[in-house]
Design an enzyme around this catalytic site. Structure first.
Site, short mmCIF file in Angstrom:
data_model
loop_
_atom_site.label_atom_id
_atom_site.label_comp_id
_atom_site.label_asym_id
_atom_site.label_seq_id
_atom_site.Cartn_x
_atom_site.Cartn_y
_atom_site.Cartn_z
N SER A 296 -0.96 6.70 -0.53
CA SER A 296 0.43 6.82 -0.08
C SER A 296 0.54 6.67 1.43
O SER A 296 -0.27 7.20 2.19
CB SER A 296 0.99 8.18 -0.49
OG SER A 296 1.13 8.27 -1.89
N GLY A 297 1.58 5.95 1.84
CA GLY A 297 1.83 5.74 3.26
C GLY A 297 1.05 4.60 3.86
O GLY A 297 1.30 4.20 4.99
N HIS B 140 7.40 10.69 1.86
CA HIS B 140 7.02 11.72 0.88
C HIS B 140 5.71 12.42 1.27
O HIS B 140 5.40 13.49 0.73
CB HIS B 140 6.93 11.13 -0.53
CG HIS B 140 5.68 10.34 -0.82
ND1 HIS B 140 5.64 8.97 -0.75
CD2 HIS B 140 4.44 10.74 -1.18
CE1 HIS B 140 4.42 8.56 -1.07
NE2 HIS B 140 3.67 9.62 -1.33
N GLY C 210 -3.54 9.22 -2.80
CA GLY C 210 -4.32 9.16 -1.58
C GLY C 210 -4.08 7.89 -0.79
O GLY C 210 -4.42 7.81 0.39
N ASP D 224 11.75 5.68 1.33
CA ASP D 224 10.48 6.41 1.53
C ASP D 224 9.74 5.84 2.74
O ASP D 224 8.80 5.06 2.62
CB ASP D 224 9.63 6.29 0.26
CG ASP D 224 8.40 7.19 0.30
OD1 ASP D 224 8.34 8.06 1.18
OD2 ASP D 224 7.51 7.02 -0.55
#
Length: 867
Positions: A817-818, A668, A815, A723
């Site tokens: 994310s990932g 995402h 922030g 994701d």
């Protein structure tokens, strides 16, 4: 004439023996010898021949000697044997190789003033004073029968102010059986000082005190070897740096004993900070550094002992209580580490410690906080709030720990309030008074020190200590909704006592109320396991992960009787079994039953493929660490953490380093928006080894452009299923102390419910808030998937895992994310369990986070990266 005398004597005895006796009638023939009764001619006796008494029948009887002769002979033999044994024991016990004993000490000379020349051991002034001090010490020893006979040598090593403190070591060679008496005599400070006062023949020196402690004999050789001894003096307003030999380009020397004598001006103390610290990993015989509040390495004056590797962000600042400090490095034959870089400067000695604090509220700390407080401190704070109020003290950070001292003892360093002592490492706690005054006393002894505390005092209304909130028994205030929610928000759990359970809760055997959906989740939520007891299988049965019960004999029999493989997962060393979805497949296509066998240090596959490609998931710095304040990470604590920047926007997402040229992140993050094509790899720059977003140009940081982005084609931007994305770097990175890959789990790797797990990132520290500048970390736990679906409206898919803290307050946020979700596995190796994906807000109560489950997508990662 002598021959004649002998002849008569024999003749007389012969005649007497020939007379009949009632007690003994013996024929001469009984002797077995010929007997002639004819009188011999004296002239026929050969000159020089002596007649032996063999003709005496009594003498020639074949009997033993008299009893007293036997007893006497036996006693003589016994005495001789005892003497021999005693001599052997004496030789073996008391005449064996003597023991070498060394003592470090100091004494105070009161009738001399310190001069600068005493700092230089080569100066004439140093020589003259050391000669007098040495003579005094030798006189003290000679007057004590337990010390004097065994004294071999004394060396004066240094002088410092106060009036003059002389530091020395003394060597003794003493029989083993006298060693204890020597120790006792040297420890008797009162006896030694009386010797100085009343018996010294050296009246030039006036001695106030004499102190000595046992030391390592190796100190003698190190004192004589000046190749690794250094002396430094602080300069007013300046930092003075020093390092181990060869730092940082070559390792410090082996088999060395190095010392750094640090000095400051009169009425000053020393602040010492290790900026870089990397010596041999800690063990019983490893290299180590010790810092002393003295110029003599005496254990009672040791401030800290350090070994291993520390990140730069760790609190390694120590203060002396006087204007001298000694740093020692002791190495063995094996260490090959770079050593340390340190700096020190002088501070004015604090004249006021404590004081009177007045007002509605205020703050106070241990001296020089957050540096380690100095030794030999006694501080008293008298706190007073308005007379209509009561006062309480809240310790927000509390580190008053000394190894080996339990928290309920507090015999060395402590804080004392109302006759109660507090020490150790404590979470936030509150101490309240029933009036408007309170006294806080802080004490530190002469040895090991710690970070100390940061505290605040507050005034409150005794009728309502926490307006609008719940008051813990400790005095801490918490939100009312935290009362009786199943979590101990008060440090004494007073918020969970005397609760009435709601219809959505169940009551544990210990009286606590817990959410009903926590029943039978394989996690001991009650603390007494009563939430899991009703889920137990019958005796001699095994409970599968999904709740099914099977016979105990079916466990570890090579068959998947549970249907989920949980009965075959924990069977010790892996054994070859038929391949199933839950079994680990080796490179040779054989399968083993062991749960999570990869990179655990044991060879489970016959081809050893489970232990290959294991150069991952390790950290250069010690995992046990303490940072003063917050949840800031340490430099190098998470070397696989990556910050992904978009040109003109700064940090946008996180990622994990999985090889020298591949990153793993969330799909995402790369979804296009009207104004920005996030799928364009040319917009992105990866920062590896980054700790502070304000310092991207740090020498430890490696920047790499992104060559291509591969997002999972099954990604659903509505449900966030699948994701996951991988990113290839244009140029490979170099693995260092702050940059390294995380281990990828096998498709069968299990992260069970309840397992502690870590999430890291620079995301917002509160919902809707700004991003963090320093890399943050949070420990959360895996939550049962069924329970999570209840909490998150059945939005979880098999590609997702649910992790969080249901009390709220800890979570990933915008922030993050990932970024990585990592788990500590065997041998302290860390595996990438998940990728930060989505959540219902940030850190909300009963709203855990959803993470992409890496193990389920392991094959997709390998297909696209080859890893």
């Amino acid at each position: 004439m002598d021959n004649m005398k002998n002849y008569r004597l024999h003749e007389e005895r012969k005649m007497n023996d020939s007379l009949p006796s009632p007690s003994r009638k013996m024929n001469a023939l009984d002797s077995g010898l010929k007997y002639n009764s004819r009188k011999e001619d004296m002239n026929g006796v050969e000159e020089g021949v002596e007649f032996l008494p063999t003709m005496n029948a009594k003498k020639v009887e074949k009997r033993g000697p008299k009893r007293w002769v036997v007893v006497t002979a036996g006693l003589i033999v016994f005495v001789l044997l005892s003497l021999i044994v005693g001599l052997l024991v004496w030789h073996l016990k008391y005449r064996r190789a003597p023991v070498q004993k060394v003592y470090n000490g100091h004494l105070v000379v009161t009738n001399f003033d310190f001069i600068d020349a005493y700092e230089n051991s080569s100066s004439p002034e140093f020589y003259m004073l050391s000669k007098k001090v040495k003579q005094t010490i030798e006189e003290i020893y000679q007057t004590n029968p337990h010390i004097g006979p065994y004294h071999k040598e004394t060396v004066i090593t240094a002088f410092s102010e106060g009036s003059v403190i002389a530091y020395y070591w003394s060597e003794f060679v003493v029989p083993a059986y006298k060693a204890e008496a020597l120790d006792n005599a040297m420890a008797d400070k009162q006896s030694l000082i009386q010797t100085v006062t009343y018996r010294s023949r050296n009246p030039i020196l006036k001695i106030d005190s004499v102190v000595a402690f046992p030391a390592d004999p190796s100190i003698i050789e190190s004192s004589r070897d000046n190749s690794c001894n250094f002396a430094l003096h602080a300069k007013e307003g300046e930092l003075t740096s020093f390092t181990t030999q060869g730092f940082p380009n070559s390792p410090y020397p082996n088999n060395a004993h190095c010392t750094w004598v640090l000095r400051a001006d009169a009425n000053s103390i020393i602040s010492l900070t290790f900026k870089t610290f990397d010596v041999e990993q800690c063990s019983d015989k490893s290299d180590f550094v010790k810092v002393y509040n003295s110029l003599s390495p005496m254990e009672p004056h040791a401030l800290v002992k350090l070994c291993g590797r520390y990140p730069p962000s760790y609190n390694l600042t120590f203060l002396s209580s006087q204007n001298v400090m000694l740093v020692t490095l002791v190495t063995n034959a094996e260490g090959r580490n770079p050593g340390f870089k340190a700096e020190f400067f002088q501070l004015p000695k604090t004249k006021i410690c404590g004081g009177t604090l007045q007002g509605e509220s205020g703050t106070f700390t241990t001296p020089y906080y957050p540096a380690h407080y100095p030794p030999n401190m006694d501080c008293v704070w008298d706190i007073e709030v308005p007379s209509t109020k009561n006062v309480k003290v809240r310790f927000n950070l509390f580190y008053v720990l000394e190894l080996g001292i339990p928290m309920n003892s507090c015999t060395k360093d402590y804080v004392e309030i109302s006759n109660t002592k507090y020490c150790g490492e404590r979470p936030q706690f509150v101490v309240a008074s029933n009036n408007n005054k309170i006294r806080v006393r802080f004490h530190s002894d002469q040895s090991y020190t710690d970070t100390g505390f940061s505290a605040e005092f507050l005034s409150y209304d005794s009728s309502d200590p926490c307006p609008g909130k719940f008051t813990c028994n400790t005095g801490r205030c918490i939100n009312k909704e935290m009362r009786c929610d199943g979590w101990a928000d008060c440090t004494d759990a007073s918020d969970e006592r005397s609760c009435n359970c709601t219809k959505d809760q169940f009551r544990c055997n210990n009286g606590w109320c817990k959410p009903r959906f926590w029943l039978c989740d394989a996690v001991d939520d009650c603390g007494d396991n009563s939430d899991e007891l009703q889920c137990k299988c019958p005796d001699k049965s095994f409970k599968c992960s999904k709740g099914k019960c099977i016979l105990e004999t079916q466990k570890c029999d090579g068959q998947d009787d549970c249907g989920d493989g949980s009965d075959e997962g924990d069977c010790g060393k892996g054994k070859s079994v038929p391949c199933e979805d839950y079994t680990y497949k080796c490179r040779n296509s054989l399968c083993v039953s062991k749960t999570n066998p990869e990179c655990d240090g044991e060879k489970d596959c016959t081809d050893n493929s489970d232990e290959e490609n294991c150069n991952c998931g390790t950290r250069s710095y010690s995992k046990k660490s303490r940072i003063v304040g917050g949840l800031n990470s340490e430099v190098g604590e998470w070397p696989w953490q990556v910050s992904l920047h978009v040109e003109g926007h700064g940090h946008v997402c996180g990622a994990s380093l999985i090889s020298n040229k591949w990153l793993l992140s969330a799909a995402h993050c790369f979804q296009d928006e009207p104004r920005i094509r996030y799928s364009d790899s040319s917009l992105w720059t990866a920062f590896l080894g980054l700790h502070d977003q304000n310092d991207p140009d740090n020498e430890k940081v490696q920047k790499r452009r992104i060559k291509r982005i591969i997002s999972n084609t099954m990604f659903n931007d509505y449900t966030y299923d699948y994701d996951i994305a991988v990113l290839e770097l244009q140029d490979p990175v170099e693995f260092t102390n702050t940059v390294g890959p995380i281990c990828l789990p096998d498709a069968t790797h299990d992260f069970p419910a309840g397992k502690a797990i870590w999430v890291t990132g620079w995301g917002a520290t509160s919902e809707g808030g700004a991003g963090a500048k320093i890399l943050q970390k949070a420990e959360i736990r895996v939550i049962n998937q069924t329970m999570c679906n209840t909490l998150l409206d059945n939005q979880m898919t098999p590609r997702m895992m649910c992790v969080g803290v249901l009390t709220g307050g800890i979570d990933a946020c915008q922030g993050d994310s990932g970024g990585p979700l990592v788990s500590v596995e065997s041998n302290n190796r860390m595996f990438l369990a998940g990728v930060v994906s989505w959540g219902d807000g940030c850190a909300r109560r009963n709203k855990p986070g959803a993470y992409t489950r890496v193990s389920v997508l392991r094959d997709w990662i390998k297909q696209n990266t080859g890893i």
